[in-house]
Design a protein around this motif. Structure first.
Motif, PDB file in Angstrom:
ATOM      1  N   CYS A   1     -29.560  21.786 -27.938  1.00  0.00           N
ATOM      2  CA  CYS A   1     -30.572  22.649 -27.331  1.00  0.00           C
ATOM      3  C   CYS A   1     -30.231  22.731 -25.842  1.00  0.00           C
ATOM      4  O   CYS A   1     -29.439  21.937 -25.334  1.00  0.00           O
TER       5      CYS A   1
ATOM      6  N   TYR B   1     -37.670  23.269 -27.672  1.00  0.00           N
ATOM      7  CA  TYR B   1     -36.213  23.257 -27.834  1.00  0.00           C
ATOM      8  C   TYR B   1     -35.725  21.995 -28.542  1.00  0.00           C
ATOM      9  O   TYR B   1     -35.060  22.065 -29.582  1.00  0.00           O
TER      10      TYR B   1
ATOM     11  N   ASN C   1     -34.669  22.494 -32.564  1.00  0.00           N
ATOM     12  CA  ASN C   1     -33.458  21.722 -32.830  1.00  0.00           C
ATOM     13  C   ASN C   1     -33.541  20.963 -34.143  1.00  0.00           C
ATOM     14  O   ASN C   1     -32.609  20.980 -34.956  1.00  0.00           O
TER      15      ASN C   1
END
Length: 258
Positions: A145, A76, A81
């Protein structure tokens, strides 16, 4: 502040490079203040399996043990991201990648273990909108995220739809906010195998009927729970559907009503 538009992107769109790129280009062209929240559960599942880490879900929600949390942090906050931020920069959108821990923007508490122990999962307690307001005044676009923290050094996996909803609710105290939940479906479907079965408008009572009939299941339930929480907490507009709806409001999608 002008109307703040908050978008959550997830599902299979994250894994489809062309679909994701098309969404990010459309997102970059939106005028005024905006925030993007992204998921990445399928990517996390893929890497977990590569590493031999068991994937465990209960009612569509991921159980996050210590090893799974490490995978989520890597996928994430790292892989997904950073790639999204880089793509937005290529579209002249000055994006800034964030977790809830950055500048203490989103503080959570670890979810109670009763009745179900979800592990290192965070339930949001507070959102610091002032820091984000400063960023957006400087023409920065926050890209979150779904990771928060407990202010004691512990990072927590947090449902991305919940994060999007709570950000929208927090900002609704000071400005008009709109929330758009984007994924691979055309909206809420009465038949998951039929894209033409979109519910154009969905109020809470109708949602409860769909639940009773078993037409809304697993991951869709927390998604809609968060949508209804937002619309009941002063968020002016909540829509759910394919990413293309942000550019063409005439495309099929579901508008959430109280």
């Amino acid at each position: 502040m002008q109307t703040l538009k908050i978008f959550k992107i997830g599902g299979q769109v994250i894994d489809d490079e062309m679909a994701l790129s098309g969404f990010l280009k459309d997102f970059s062209e939106i005028k005024g203040p905006k925030i993007l929240i992204h998921g990445g559960g399928q990517e996390a599942t893929k890497f977990s399996r590569r590493l031999g880490i068991e994937v465990n879900k209960i009612d569509g929600r991921r159980v996050t043990d210590a090893d799974t949390l490490d995978v989520i942090l890597m996928t994430y906050a790292g892989l997904i991201n950073t790639k999204i931020v880089a793509q937005l920069q290529s579209f002249s959108c000055n994006a800034l990648g964030l977790t809830g821990a950055d500048a203490n923007i989103v503080y959570s508490k670890k979810r109670d273990t009763f009745p179900t122990d979800f592990g290192f999962v965070g339930d949001i307690v507070q959102v610091n909108t002032k820091v984000l307001e400063v960023m957006m005044k400087e023409k920065l676009t926050p890209v979150f995220c779904a990771i928060t923290h407990n202010t004691q050094g512990q990072l927590l996996n947090t449902n991305a739809d919940t994060l999007a909803s709570e950000l929208a609710i927090a900002f609704s105290e000071t400005c008009q906010t709109e929330l758009y939940i984007c994924f691979e479906k055309s909206g809420v479907l009465t038949d998951v195998t039929d894209e033409n079965s979109v519910v154009d408008e969905l109020d809470y009572d109708s949602y409860q009927e769909l639940l009773k009939e078993g037409k809304v299941v697993e991951g869709m339930i927390p998604k809609l729970d968060n949508c209804f929480r937002a619309i009941h907490q002063k968020v002016s507009k909540v829509c759910i559907g394919k990413p293309e709806m942000i550019k063409n409001s005439l495309l099929p999608h579901t508008k959430i009503l109280k």
